[in-house]
Motif scaffolding. Structure first.
Motif, PDB file in Angstrom:
ATOM      1  N   GLY A   1       0.807  -1.214   0.000  1.00 47.58           N
ATOM      2  CA  GLY A   1       0.000   0.000   0.000  1.00 47.58           C
ATOM      3  C   GLY A   1       0.837   1.259   0.000  1.00 47.58           C
ATOM      4  N   ALA A   2       1.981   1.188   0.697  1.00 51.36           N
ATOM      5  CA  ALA A   2       2.942   2.298   0.755  1.00 51.36           C
ATOM      6  C   ALA A   2       2.384   3.552   1.432  1.00 51.36           C
ATOM      7  CB  ALA A   2       3.466   2.634  -0.644  1.00 51.36           C
ATOM      8  N   PHE A   3       1.363   3.394   2.284  1.00 51.45           N
ATOM      9  CA  PHE A   3       0.839   4.521   3.046  1.00 51.45           C
ATOM     10  C   PHE A   3       1.599   4.648   4.363  1.00 51.45           C
ATOM     11  CE2 PHE A   3      -2.895   3.819   0.364  1.00 51.45           C
ATOM     12  CZ  PHE A   3      -3.350   5.109   0.140  1.00 51.45           C
ATOM     13  N   SER A   4       1.698   5.869   4.854  1.00 47.73           N
ATOM     14  CA  SER A   4       2.195   6.088   6.208  1.00 47.73           C
ATOM     15  C   SER A   4       0.998   6.132   7.150  1.00 47.73           C
ATOM     16  CB  SER A   4       2.965   7.411   6.298  1.00 47.73           C
ATOM     17  OG  SER A   4       2.073   8.506   6.118  1.00 47.73           O
ATOM     18  N   ILE A   5       1.240   5.908   8.434  1.00 52.17           N
ATOM     19  CA  ILE A   5       0.162   5.976   9.415  1.00 52.17           C
ATOM     20  C   ILE A   5      -0.422   7.380   9.450  1.00 52.17           C
ATOM     21  CG2 ILE A   5       1.784   6.447  11.306  1.00 52.17           C
ATOM     22  CD1 ILE A   5      -1.566   4.521  11.530  1.00 52.17           C
ATOM     23  N   GLU A   6       0.412   8.395   9.220  1.00 53.16           N
ATOM     24  CA  GLU A   6      -0.070   9.775   9.202  1.00 53.16           C
ATOM     25  C   GLU A   6      -1.073   9.992   8.070  1.00 53.16           C
ATOM     26  OE1 GLU A   6       3.982  10.008  11.183  1.00 53.16           O
ATOM     27  OE2 GLU A   6       3.106   8.931   9.487  1.00 53.16           O
ATOM     28  N   GLN A   7      -0.777   9.443   6.896  1.00 58.23           N
ATOM     29  CA  GLN A   7      -1.700   9.580   5.766  1.00 58.23           C
ATOM     30  C   GLN A   7      -3.035   8.928   6.075  1.00 58.23           C
ATOM     31  OE1 GLN A   7       1.073   7.922   2.732  1.00 58.23           O
ATOM     32  NE2 GLN A   7       0.217   9.527   1.420  1.00 58.23           N
ATOM     33  N   LEU A   8      -2.994   7.718   6.616  1.00 58.75           N
ATOM     34  CA  LEU A   8      -4.229   6.979   6.890  1.00 58.75           C
ATOM     35  C   LEU A   8      -5.068   7.690   7.948  1.00 58.75           C
ATOM     36  CD1 LEU A   8      -2.903   3.302   6.839  1.00 58.75           C
ATOM     37  CD2 LEU A   8      -4.140   4.523   5.030  1.00 58.75           C
ATOM     38  N   MET A   9      -4.421   8.210   8.987  1.00 58.89           N
ATOM     39  CA  MET A   9      -5.157   8.936  10.022  1.00 58.89           C
ATOM     40  C   MET A   9      -5.790  10.197   9.459  1.00 58.89           C
ATOM     41  SD  MET A   9      -3.177   8.846  13.653  1.00 58.89           S
ATOM     42  CE  MET A   9      -3.060   7.348  14.624  1.00 58.89           C
ATOM     43  N   GLU A  10      -5.050  10.904   8.595  1.00 56.61           N
ATOM     44  CA  GLU A  10      -5.579  12.137   8.029  1.00 56.61           C
ATOM     45  C   GLU A  10      -6.827  11.857   7.188  1.00 56.61           C
ATOM     46  OE1 GLU A  10      -5.796  16.182   7.673  1.00 56.61           O
ATOM     47  OE2 GLU A  10      -4.360  15.044   8.887  1.00 56.61           O
TER      48      GLU A  10
ATOM     49  N   LEU B   1     -19.530   4.603   5.305  1.00 55.12           N
ATOM     50  CA  LEU B   1     -18.209   4.022   5.098  1.00 55.12           C
ATOM     51  C   LEU B   1     -17.263   5.139   4.724  1.00 55.12           C
ATOM     52  CD1 LEU B   1     -16.426   1.460   4.789  1.00 55.12           C
ATOM     53  CD2 LEU B   1     -17.107   1.424   2.377  1.00 55.12           C
ATOM     54  N   GLY B   2     -16.072   5.151   5.321  1.00 52.34           N
ATOM     55  CA  GLY B   2     -15.078   6.168   5.033  1.00 52.34           C
ATOM     56  C   GLY B   2     -13.701   5.550   4.910  1.00 52.34           C
ATOM     57  N   GLY B   3     -12.752   6.371   4.497  1.00 51.88           N
ATOM     58  CA  GLY B   3     -11.404   5.848   4.272  1.00 51.88           C
ATOM     59  C   GLY B   3     -11.248   5.494   2.809  1.00 51.88           C
ATOM     60  N   ARG B   4     -11.367   6.513   1.986  1.00 50.09           N
ATOM     61  CA  ARG B   4     -11.319   6.291   0.540  1.00 50.09           C
ATOM     62  C   ARG B   4      -9.860   6.173   0.107  1.00 50.09           C
ATOM     63  NH1 ARG B   4     -14.734  10.024  -3.787  1.00 50.09           N
ATOM     64  NH2 ARG B   4     -14.542   8.616  -5.570  1.00 50.09           N
ATOM     65  N   PHE B   5      -9.201   5.104   0.602  1.00 55.08           N
ATOM     66  CA  PHE B   5      -7.770   4.956   0.344  1.00 55.08           C
ATOM     67  C   PHE B   5      -7.379   3.519   0.000  1.00 55.08           C
ATOM     68  CE2 PHE B   5      -8.456   5.444   5.033  1.00 55.08           C
ATOM     69  CZ  PHE B   5      -8.424   4.100   5.363  1.00 55.08           C
ATOM     70  N   ILE B   6      -8.352   2.623  -0.113  1.00 58.06           N
ATOM     71  CA  ILE B   6      -8.022   1.222  -0.381  1.00 58.06           C
ATOM     72  C   ILE B   6      -7.657   1.042  -1.851  1.00 58.06           C
ATOM     73  CG2 ILE B   6      -8.837  -1.167  -0.300  1.00 58.06           C
ATOM     74  CD1 ILE B   6      -8.539   0.080   2.420  1.00 58.06           C
ATOM     75  N   PRO B   7      -6.433   0.639  -2.153  1.00 53.50           N
ATOM     76  CA  PRO B   7      -6.064   0.398  -3.549  1.00 53.50           C
ATOM     77  C   PRO B   7      -6.895  -0.752  -4.136  1.00 53.50           C
ATOM     78  CG  PRO B   7      -4.110   0.495  -2.138  1.00 53.50           C
ATOM     79  CD  PRO B   7      -5.302   0.421  -1.236  1.00 53.50           C
ATOM     80  N   LYS B   8      -7.157  -0.672  -5.418  1.00 51.29           N
ATOM     81  CA  LYS B   8      -7.950  -1.714  -6.076  1.00 51.29           C
ATOM     82  C   LYS B   8      -7.330  -3.098  -5.884  1.00 51.29           C
ATOM     83  CE  LYS B   8     -11.515   0.374  -7.830  1.00 51.29           C
ATOM     84  NZ  LYS B   8     -12.874   0.020  -7.373  1.00 51.29           N
ATOM     85  N   ALA B   9      -6.010  -3.157  -5.895  1.00 54.70           N
ATOM     86  CA  ALA B   9      -5.337  -4.445  -5.742  1.00 54.70           C
ATOM     87  C   ALA B   9      -5.664  -5.087  -4.392  1.00 54.70           C
ATOM     88  CB  ALA B   9      -3.826  -4.274  -5.894  1.00 54.70           C
ATOM     89  N   LEU B  10      -5.675  -4.265  -3.317  1.00 51.03           N
ATOM     90  CA  LEU B  10      -5.997  -4.817  -1.995  1.00 51.03           C
ATOM     91  C   LEU B  10      -7.484  -5.135  -1.885  1.00 51.03           C
ATOM     92  CD1 LEU B  10      -3.864  -2.816   0.620  1.00 51.03           C
ATOM     93  CD2 LEU B  10      -3.524  -5.122  -0.255  1.00 51.03           C
ATOM     94  N   GLU B  11      -8.327  -4.296  -2.485  1.00 49.96           N
ATOM     95  CA  GLU B  11      -9.764  -4.573  -2.459  1.00 49.96           C
ATOM     96  C   GLU B  11     -10.057  -5.912  -3.113  1.00 49.96           C
ATOM     97  OE1 GLU B  11     -14.021  -2.815  -4.114  1.00 49.96           O
ATOM     98  OE2 GLU B  11     -12.227  -1.550  -4.185  1.00 49.96           O
ATOM     99  N   GLU B  12      -9.403  -6.183  -4.224  1.00 47.82           N
ATOM    100  CA  GLU B  12      -9.615  -7.456  -4.922  1.00 47.82           C
ATOM    101  C   GLU B  12      -8.999  -8.618  -4.158  1.00 47.82           C
ATOM    102  OE1 GLU B  12      -7.974  -6.679  -8.754  1.00 47.82           O
ATOM    103  OE2 GLU B  12      -9.595  -5.285  -9.319  1.00 47.82           O
ATOM    104  N   LYS B  13      -7.817  -8.420  -3.597  1.00 52.61           N
ATOM    105  CA  LYS B  13      -7.140  -9.490  -2.862  1.00 52.61           C
ATOM    106  C   LYS B  13      -7.991  -9.996  -1.701  1.00 52.61           C
ATOM    107  CE  LYS B  13      -3.011 -10.498  -0.098  1.00 52.61           C
ATOM    108  NZ  LYS B  13      -1.684 -10.006   0.335  1.00 52.61           N
ATOM    109  N   PHE B  14      -8.626  -9.063  -0.975  1.00 51.84           N
ATOM    110  CA  PHE B  14      -9.407  -9.445   0.201  1.00 51.84           C
ATOM    111  C   PHE B  14     -10.900  -9.573  -0.096  1.00 51.84           C
ATOM    112  CE2 PHE B  14      -5.565  -7.535   2.036  1.00 51.84           C
ATOM    113  CZ  PHE B  14      -5.186  -8.546   2.907  1.00 51.84           C
ATOM    114  N   GLY B  15     -11.297  -9.402  -1.339  1.00 53.28           N
ATOM    115  CA  GLY B  15     -12.704  -9.547  -1.713  1.00 53.28           C
ATOM    116  C   GLY B  15     -13.627  -8.607  -0.969  1.00 53.28           C
ATOM    117  N   LEU B  16     -13.217  -7.340  -0.808  1.00 55.01           N
ATOM    118  CA  LEU B  16     -13.980  -6.399   0.013  1.00 55.01           C
ATOM    119  C   LEU B  16     -15.272  -5.961  -0.661  1.00 55.01           C
ATOM    120  CD1 LEU B  16     -11.068  -4.162   1.367  1.00 55.01           C
ATOM    121  CD2 LEU B  16     -12.116  -6.179   2.422  1.00 55.01           C
ATOM    122  N   ASN B  17     -15.273  -5.880  -1.976  1.00 55.59           N
ATOM    123  CA  ASN B  17     -16.475  -5.498  -2.733  1.00 55.59           C
ATOM    124  C   ASN B  17     -17.078  -4.198  -2.200  1.00 55.59           C
ATOM    125  OD1 ASN B  17     -18.298  -5.884  -4.827  1.00 55.59           O
ATOM    126  ND2 ASN B  17     -19.740  -7.003  -3.544  1.00 55.59           N
TER     127      ASN B  17
END
Length: 240
Positions: free
Chosen positions: A25-34, A206-222
């Motif tokens: 994902g290459a996010f920092s904790i600061e980015q995710l919290m923001e 639902l919030g946190g518009r930061f999930i990359p498509k690759a991770l969404e598909e990997k975990f089947g988040l839909n």
């Protein structure tokens, strides 16, 4: 809107967070919290207009959930609300301290730790809505001091409550099985909803518009689509 999105267990939620902050994902904790805190502030603003509910009591726990709350408090101040921060047990990490300093720099009032219960009662009497950012998905009952005296006061206030990710006092997978958790009017799930909120009957975002498509598909988040430039999307109400 996708209606068959995945609900996360504590283990899966932790795994996704770790991958978001790894090379995947290459996010920092600061980015995710923001981004999470901005989504929380937008949710409260969407439901509780500042003309009618200007005074927001932002209750922050000592972990990352509390960090989200501090970010939300800063954004709410920028949106024109009058936030007050209450920390029953302030966080000790450097990121927490820096987020708190950012709020101080905006002249956002923080209830002092001394005589906190009486000060909390006074703050509740002069607030219009509560943002609950006390416990996150790693919380496990029972509720310990000082939080065991705080949650009942929040409930007794009868103020509307917006909870972040999981209502404080709820088990991330079993929900409010022990009956000691808050009963919020609004919930803002981050990343994806957690197992314990399947039966939540209030307004659910639902919030946190930061999930990359690759991770969404990997975990089947839909995950559902976010409208336009919004950082939040409202989910269908659960039929109880």
């Amino acid at each position: 809107m996708a209606l068959n999105f995945k609900y996360l267990t504590a283990k899966l939620a932790q795994q996704i967070d770790e991958e978001l902050m790894s090379t995947a994902g290459a996010f920092s904790i600061e980015q995710l919290m923001e981004l999470a805190g901005l989504a929380c502030a937008q949710t409260l603003a969407r439901v509780y207009n500042k003309d009618k509910y200007p005074r927001v009591l932002v209750c922050c726990g000592p972990g990352n959930q509390g960090g989200d709350g501090l970010v939300a408090a800063r954004h709410l101040g920028m949106f024109g609300y009058q936030p007050t921060i209450y920390m029953p047990k302030p966080g000790s990490k450097d990121i927490y301290q820096r987020l708190k300093t950012q709020c101080d720099n905006m002249k956002i009032h923080t209830i002092p730790p001394s005589n906190a219960v009486d000060d909390l009662k006074a703050a509740l009497a002069s607030s219009d809505v509560i943002l609950d950012a006390i416990f996150g998905f790693s919380f496990k009952p029972p509720i310990r001091a000082p939080f065991d005296s705080v949650l009942p006061l929040l409930t007794e206030s009868k103020l509307p409550i917006v909870s972040v990710d999981i209502p404080s006092g709820w088990d991330v997978e079993k929900g409010n099985a022990e009956g000691v958790g808050l009963q919020p009017d609004v919930l803002i799930s981050l990343t994806a909803p957690k197992e314990g909120v399947r039966q939540f009957g209030g307004r659910h975002f639902l919030g946190g518009r930061f999930i990359p498509k690759a991770l969404e598909e990997k975990f089947g988040l839909n995950l559902p689509e976010y409208p336009g430039s919004d950082q939040i999307v409202e989910l269908p109400r659960t039929k109880l």
